[in-house]
Scaffold this motif. Sequence first.
Motif, PDB file in Angstrom:
ATOM      1  N   CYS A   1       7.621  45.535  71.406  1.00 33.04           N
ATOM      2  CA  CYS A   1       7.911  47.043  71.114  1.00 33.04           C
ATOM      3  C   CYS A   1       9.153  47.497  71.972  1.00 33.04           C
ATOM      4  N   LEU A   2       9.130  47.981  73.762  1.00 30.34           N
ATOM      5  CA  LEU A   2       9.689  48.406  74.268  1.00 30.34           C
ATOM      6  C   LEU A   2      11.202  47.763  74.073  1.00 30.34           C
ATOM      7  N   ASN A   3      11.413  46.654  72.645  1.00 30.08           N
ATOM      8  CA  ASN A   3      13.119  45.990  72.836  1.00 30.08           C
ATOM      9  C   ASN A   3      13.527  46.792  71.646  1.00 30.08           C
ATOM     10  N   ASN A   4      12.319  47.665  70.568  1.00 27.55           N
ATOM     11  CA  ASN A   4      12.209  47.925  69.464  1.00 27.55           C
ATOM     12  C   ASN A   4      12.491  49.356  69.069  1.00 27.55           C
ATOM     13  N   ARG A   5      13.959  49.306  69.239  1.00 29.13           N
ATOM     14  CA  ARG A   5      14.255  50.988  69.589  1.00 29.13           C
ATOM     15  C   ARG A   5      14.139  52.201  68.605  1.00 29.13           C
TER      16      ARG A   5
ATOM     17  N   LEU B   1       4.246  56.891  78.687  1.00 31.55           N
ATOM     18  CA  LEU B   1       4.155  56.684  80.416  1.00 31.55           C
ATOM     19  C   LEU B   1       3.435  57.739  80.721  1.00 31.55           C
ATOM     20  N   GLU B   2       3.501  59.597  80.071  1.00 34.68           N
ATOM     21  CA  GLU B   2       2.979  60.829  80.619  1.00 34.68           C
ATOM     22  C   GLU B   2       1.122  60.648  79.903  1.00 34.68           C
ATOM     23  N   ASN B   3       0.910  59.753  78.874  1.00 34.76           N
ATOM     24  CA  ASN B   3      -0.403  59.109  78.158  1.00 34.76           C
ATOM     25  C   ASN B   3      -1.192  58.535  79.805  1.00 34.76           C
ATOM     26  N   MET B   4      -0.693  57.852  80.132  1.00 36.85           N
ATOM     27  CA  MET B   4      -0.793  56.122  80.499  1.00 36.85           C
ATOM     28  C   MET B   4      -1.109  56.911  81.857  1.00 36.85           C
ATOM     29  N   LYS B   5      -0.350  57.641  82.894  1.00 35.00           N
ATOM     30  CA  LYS B   5      -0.406  58.521  83.958  1.00 35.00           C
ATOM     31  C   LYS B   5      -1.596  59.310  84.493  1.00 35.00           C
ATOM     32  N   GLN B   6      -2.333  59.994  83.369  1.00 36.04           N
ATOM     33  CA  GLN B   6      -3.669  60.329  83.236  1.00 36.04           C
ATOM     34  C   GLN B   6      -4.764  59.654  83.277  1.00 36.04           C
ATOM     35  N   MET B   7      -4.947  58.127  82.863  1.00 32.11           N
ATOM     36  CA  MET B   7      -6.182  57.720  82.665  1.00 32.11           C
ATOM     37  C   MET B   7      -6.027  57.395  84.991  1.00 32.11           C
ATOM     38  N   THR B   8      -7.661  57.142  84.621  1.00 31.84           N
ATOM     39  CA  THR B   8      -8.291  56.498  85.797  1.00 31.84           C
ATOM     40  C   THR B   8      -9.122  55.309  85.477  1.00 31.84           C
ATOM     41  N   PRO B   9      -8.916  53.715  86.051  1.00 28.89           N
ATOM     42  CA  PRO B   9      -7.581  53.758  86.878  1.00 28.89           C
ATOM     43  C   PRO B   9      -6.333  53.254  85.627  1.00 28.89           C
ATOM     44  N   LEU B  10      -5.557  53.313  86.219  1.00 31.30           N
ATOM     45  CA  LEU B  10      -4.193  52.828  85.772  1.00 31.30           C
ATOM     46  C   LEU B  10      -4.167  51.724  85.146  1.00 31.30           C
ATOM     47  N   PRO B  11      -3.650  51.704  83.532  1.00 32.01           N
ATOM     48  CA  PRO B  11      -4.049  50.173  83.182  1.00 32.01           C
ATOM     49  C   PRO B  11      -3.288  49.262  84.211  1.00 32.01           C
ATOM     50  N   LYS B  12      -3.908  48.176  83.581  1.00 36.16           N
ATOM     51  CA  LYS B  12      -3.473  47.402  84.765  1.00 36.16           C
ATOM     52  C   LYS B  12      -1.546  46.923  84.399  1.00 36.16           C
ATOM     53  N   LEU B  13      -1.123  47.315  83.013  1.00 33.37           N
ATOM     54  CA  LEU B  13       0.534  46.471  83.458  1.00 33.37           C
ATOM     55  C   LEU B  13       1.213  47.952  83.357  1.00 33.37           C
ATOM     56  N   PHE B  14       0.430  49.094  84.397  1.00 36.13           N
ATOM     57  CA  PHE B  14       1.113  50.493  83.713  1.00 36.13           C
ATOM     58  C   PHE B  14       2.568  50.074  84.452  1.00 36.13           C
ATOM     59  N   MET B  15       2.805  49.921  85.710  1.00 33.84           N
ATOM     60  CA  MET B  15       3.972  49.940  86.655  1.00 33.84           C
ATOM     61  C   MET B  15       4.824  48.355  86.192  1.00 33.84           C
ATOM     62  N   TRP B  16       4.174  47.741  85.288  1.00 34.75           N
ATOM     63  CA  TRP B  16       5.376  46.588  84.917  1.00 34.75           C
ATOM     64  C   TRP B  16       5.586  47.019  83.835  1.00 34.75           C
ATOM     65  N   THR B  17       4.979  47.830  83.090  1.00 37.82           N
ATOM     66  CA  THR B  17       5.841  48.766  81.738  1.00 37.82           C
ATOM     67  C   THR B  17       6.894  49.601  82.275  1.00 37.82           C
ATOM     68  N   VAL B  18       6.771  50.059  83.364  1.00 41.79           N
ATOM     69  CA  VAL B  18       7.337  50.982  83.734  1.00 41.79           C
ATOM     70  C   VAL B  18       8.692  50.160  84.593  1.00 41.79           C
ATOM     71  N   ILE B  19       8.684  49.391  84.707  1.00 41.74           N
ATOM     72  CA  ILE B  19       9.907  48.580  85.693  1.00 41.74           C
ATOM     73  C   ILE B  19      10.764  48.393  84.402  1.00 41.74           C
ATOM     74  N   CYS B  20       9.920  47.458  83.296  1.00 40.49           N
ATOM     75  CA  CYS B  20      10.486  47.283  82.279  1.00 40.49           C
ATOM     76  C   CYS B  20      11.007  48.276  81.473  1.00 40.49           C
ATOM     77  N   MET B  21      10.657  50.059  81.613  1.00 37.76           N
ATOM     78  CA  MET B  21      11.848  50.764  81.113  1.00 37.76           C
ATOM     79  C   MET B  21      12.920  50.939  81.664  1.00 37.76           C
ATOM     80  N   SER B  22      12.463  50.570  82.780  1.00 36.61           N
ATOM     81  CA  SER B  22      13.277  51.277  83.770  1.00 36.61           C
ATOM     82  C   SER B  22      14.864  50.298  83.648  1.00 36.61           C
ATOM     83  N   ARG B  23      14.811  49.239  82.810  1.00 38.22           N
ATOM     84  CA  ARG B  23      15.819  48.161  82.691  1.00 38.22           C
ATOM     85  C   ARG B  23      16.002  48.581  81.718  1.00 38.22           C
ATOM     86  N   THR B  24      15.120  49.178  80.560  1.00 33.69           N
ATOM     87  CA  THR B  24      15.547  48.599  79.165  1.00 33.69           C
ATOM     88  C   THR B  24      16.158  50.114  79.117  1.00 33.69           C
TER      89      THR B  24
END
Length: 263
Positions: A84-88, A100-123
């Motif tokens: 999904c991230l690669n499909n611009r 990210l705005e929608n997921m940050k409001q979840m409690t707890p955060l999704p397991k792969l939340f920070m993994w996705t943030v890191i991937c987005m920071s790169r791609t």
Amino acid sequence: DARFLPPALGGLPREDAVSFLPQLVTLESRAFLAALSRLLERRQGREALFTPAQLLVAIHGIEISAGPSPTPSLDQVKAAIQACLNNRRYFGKEALALTLENMKQMTPLPKLFMWTVICMSRTASELGPFILGLLREITPKVWGAREQWQGFVMCCKLMAPASFPLLAELSPEMLAAAAKRLPRPLLLNLKAFATGERCQLAEMQRRRVVEVVDAAAAKPPAPKPTAEAAAAAAPAATTAAATTSGATEGSGVVDNGTDDEVE
């Protein structure tokens, strides 16, 4: 068979389509991309089943299997998110930010939340300022979650020096914990930032950063064990490695003491 699902997706209600997502993420790449188009495009005058942000959030909500199971594996869910991230075409800057705005409001955060943030920071480097603002907002939330905190520190490392103001604003306890996972050269650069003329921190905050960095940077590296000690420690190390692997597997962040890898 999940391979026969994509052609039928366009005629399903969204609730039914969501129930098929665990099967769809197990498809090989080309079939999964075909499924994406079915889920995200209008068909025969009907509204799309999902917006890109809705779909990416839903994929993060898929139950992940820890072993042989009908549910998808961690690697399969991560591969789907990365596709999904690669499909611009569908997942542009606005869609990624909304995800990210929608997921940050979840409690707890999704397991792969920070993994996705890191991937987005790169791609999606254009999201840099947005991601730094997001990290500032979620700091209290990730502090109490080991895997998310590891991802937070890794993201700060990858985004340095832009992340220096964020690191410098952490509480002494948080900064000390982060400093343990950051390389010495980066810590020294953080100190230079805190003592520089362009730093807008209050004097007390500057001194606090310098104290924490000096304490972390002054610690000598662990001495290399002798051959005899290494042989004696081997069984314990094997057990510890297995425990650590199990603890970090859920987030995809490799816990190697410096947080410099994402699987």
